[in-house]
Design a protein around this motif. Structure first.
Motif, PDB file in Angstrom:
ATOM      1  N   GLY A 136      35.509  34.309  40.521  1.00 54.11           N
ATOM      2  CA  GLY A 136      35.598  33.458  39.347  1.00 54.11           C
ATOM      3  C   GLY A 136      37.004  33.443  38.760  1.00 54.11           C
ATOM      4  N   ASP A 166      32.581  26.464  38.717  1.00 50.45           N
ATOM      5  CA  ASP A 166      31.926  26.555  37.411  1.00 50.45           C
ATOM      6  C   ASP A 166      32.217  25.330  36.547  1.00 50.45           C
ATOM      7  OD1 ASP A 166      30.822  29.007  38.092  1.00 50.45           O
ATOM      8  OD2 ASP A 166      32.467  30.158  37.232  1.00 50.45           O
ATOM      9  N   GLU A 183      25.915  24.934  44.658  1.00 51.51           N
ATOM     10  CA  GLU A 183      25.523  25.082  46.063  1.00 51.51           C
ATOM     11  C   GLU A 183      24.115  24.520  46.287  1.00 51.51           C
ATOM     12  OE1 GLU A 183      25.320  29.084  47.768  1.00 51.51           O
ATOM     13  OE2 GLU A 183      25.306  28.234  49.781  1.00 51.51           O
TER      14      GLU A 183
HETATM   15  O1  KG4 Z   1      33.172  38.117  41.956  1.00 51.28           O
HETATM   16  P1  KG4 Z   1      32.402  37.461  40.889  1.00 51.28           P
HETATM   17  O2  KG4 Z   1      30.936  37.817  40.739  1.00 51.28           O
HETATM   18  O3  KG4 Z   1      33.075  37.700  39.484  1.00 51.28           O
HETATM   19  C1  KG4 Z   1      34.474  37.684  39.365  1.00 51.28           C
HETATM   20  O4  KG4 Z   1      35.096  38.749  39.651  1.00 51.28           O
HETATM   21  O5  KG4 Z   1      35.009  36.613  39.022  1.00 51.28           O
HETATM   22  O6  KG4 Z   1      32.543  35.888  41.089  1.00 51.28           O
HETATM   23  C2  KG4 Z   1      31.907  35.000  40.216  1.00 51.28           C
HETATM   24  C3  KG4 Z   1      32.209  33.596  40.681  1.00 51.28           C
HETATM   25  C4  KG4 Z   1      31.700  32.536  39.710  1.00 51.28           C
HETATM   26  O7  KG4 Z   1      32.717  31.587  39.518  1.00 51.28           O
HETATM   27  C5  KG4 Z   1      30.510  31.945  40.439  1.00 51.28           C
HETATM   28  O8  KG4 Z   1      30.262  30.605  40.086  1.00 51.28           O
HETATM   29  C6  KG4 Z   1      30.941  32.090  41.885  1.00 51.28           C
HETATM   30  O9  KG4 Z   1      31.554  33.341  41.942  1.00 51.28           O
HETATM   31  N1  KG4 Z   1      29.805  32.030  42.805  1.00 51.28           N
HETATM   32  C7  KG4 Z   1      29.631  31.047  43.700  1.00 51.28           C
HETATM   33  C8  KG4 Z   1      28.394  31.317  44.340  1.00 51.28           C
HETATM   34  N2  KG4 Z   1      27.878  32.461  43.807  1.00 51.28           N
HETATM   35  C9  KG4 Z   1      28.756  32.881  42.862  1.00 51.28           C
HETATM   36  N3  KG4 Z   1      30.388  29.997  44.023  1.00 51.28           N
HETATM   37  C10 KG4 Z   1      29.931  29.177  44.982  1.00 51.28           C
HETATM   38  N4  KG4 Z   1      28.758  29.334  45.636  1.00 51.28           N
HETATM   39  C11 KG4 Z   1      27.964  30.393  45.350  1.00 51.28           C
HETATM   40  N5  KG4 Z   1      26.802  30.570  45.973  1.00 51.28           N
END
Ligand code: KG4
Ligand code: ZN
Length: 357
Positions: A136, A166, A183
């Protein structure tokens, strides 16, 4: 070796117990989703208070589920940055308190290092490897040469990929968090119906840019609003599919180029490791798998539940560091900003101090 890990840097309160033999004895993640949903995004103050409310109980549950007590632990690790500082304080203070009370080593873990080393928890993967870190808040390509040794090859010049997911999902009215929602929405959609830009495609560096893509989505949603299609499920499905395809093209192009660079620098064809929340996306994983294959490399991706934020990755990074004697003093100050490249400088400083002392 048994380490307790805590993760509180964003909107998940997480605690896990992991062993040096790569066994996850417990891995609990408490999402604050419902608390933030009314605001359409994460409210740092609410996040910090919620971590504070839940961390003690979660630690107790994680130990119970792992069937271990404080006396069985060899160390306590917590995310010490980067992230929302109020939340980071909660995890760090809890870990320090346990470490102080039990006389255990404390490990201040860089959240990104947690993501970067997760693949070594899920399989026996030697260094070096090429890492595409997509979450994110981050979008980077790194050569991972060892614990604490991350060499940045490129990164985003504006938004992170997860942020683009997001924000685009929000524009499309898909709600929060946007990545998984987008997704799902893209399933069965026609990626060719809308023409979205592919920023940085073919550029002779290893950087990314996603703000133009997000802006294109905004224009497209506005255009759909004018024709009355903004709430049409089929139109949204096609737009979501187009967005995901555009991101896939950009990541594929950048990753292919990075594999060439990595091979030139190390003489090694990959492996390409993808980590961070966005790596949970199935379409993108498939796309990157194909890229790796055509470069004669392997794609290694943690299971989706270990791609998004969790504490098992923090406990594991703690184990990797503890093995090298890299535990931290109890006055370690949490860091809201903490680029991965700084870890290598820190290692060098510690080595010098060790040589001098
Ligand atoms: O690593 P993470 O849980 O938290 C951070 O360290 O930022 O990543 C969260 C990000 C969010 O922007 C969320 O929308 C994205 O990962 N995310 C996805 C999916 N699952 C989580 N993006 C695209 N497709 C997914 N299935
Ligand atoms: Zn993360």
């Amino acid at each position: 070796m048994i380490v307790l890990g805590l993760e509180t840097s964003c909107d998940e309160t997480a605690a896990a117990v992991v062993t040096g033999e790569r066994r996850i004895l417990s891995n609990l993640v408490l999402s604050q989703l419902e608390e933030h949903r009314p605001y359409g995004g994460i409210v740092p103050e609410i996040a910090a208070r919620s971590h504070l409310d839940h961390i003690d109980g979660l630690v107790a549950r994680a130990l119970k589920e792992a069937a271990v007590g404080f006396a069985d632990l060899d160390g306590v690790a917590a995310t010490a940055g980067p992230g929302l500082i109020g939340g980071v304080f909660v995890g760090v203070m809890t870990a320090k308190a346990i470490a102080a009370a039990r006389g255990l080593p404390f490990l201040a873990i860089n959240h990104l290092e947690g993501h970067a080393l997760t693949v070594r928890l899920t399989e026996d993967l030697p260094f070096p490897f090429l890492l595409l870190l997509i979450s994110g808040g981050h979008c980077q390509l790194l050569a991972v040469e060892g614990v604490g040794r991350y060499r940045r090859l490129g990164g985003t010049v504006d938004d992170a990929v997860g942020e683009a997911f997001d924000k685009s999902a929000k524009l499309m009215g898909l709600g929060y968090p946007g990545g998984p929602a987008l997704e799902r929405a893209a399933q069965g959609g026609d990626p060719g119906r809308f023409d979205l830009p592919r920023p940085m495609l073919g550029r002779d560096n290893l950087d990314f840019s996603f703000s133009g893509l997000k802006t294109a989505v905004r224009h497209q949603v506005a255009a759909l609003g004018r024709t009355g299609e903004a709430r049409d499920a089929a139109a949204l499905r096609d737009l979501a599919a187009a967005f995901q395809a555009a991101v896939g093209d950009v990541l594929a192009d950048r990753a292919a180029r990075a594999l060439e660079t990595f091979r030139a620098q190390t003489g090694q064809a990959g492996p390409l490791v993808v980590a961070g929340g966005v790596a949970a996306n199935r379409a993108l994983r498939e796309r990157l798998g194909a890229v790796a294959e055509s470069a004669g490399a392997r794609l290694v991706a943690p299971p989706p539940a270990l791609c998004t934020d969790n504490a098992a990755m923090i406990a594991w990074a703690g184990i990797e560091r503890l093995r090298l004697g890299l535990d931290d003093p109890l006055d370690f100050a949490p860091r809201p900003r903490w680029p991965l490249e700084e870890l290598a400088e820190e290692l060098a400083r510690r080595a010098n101090a060790g040589a001098a002392g």
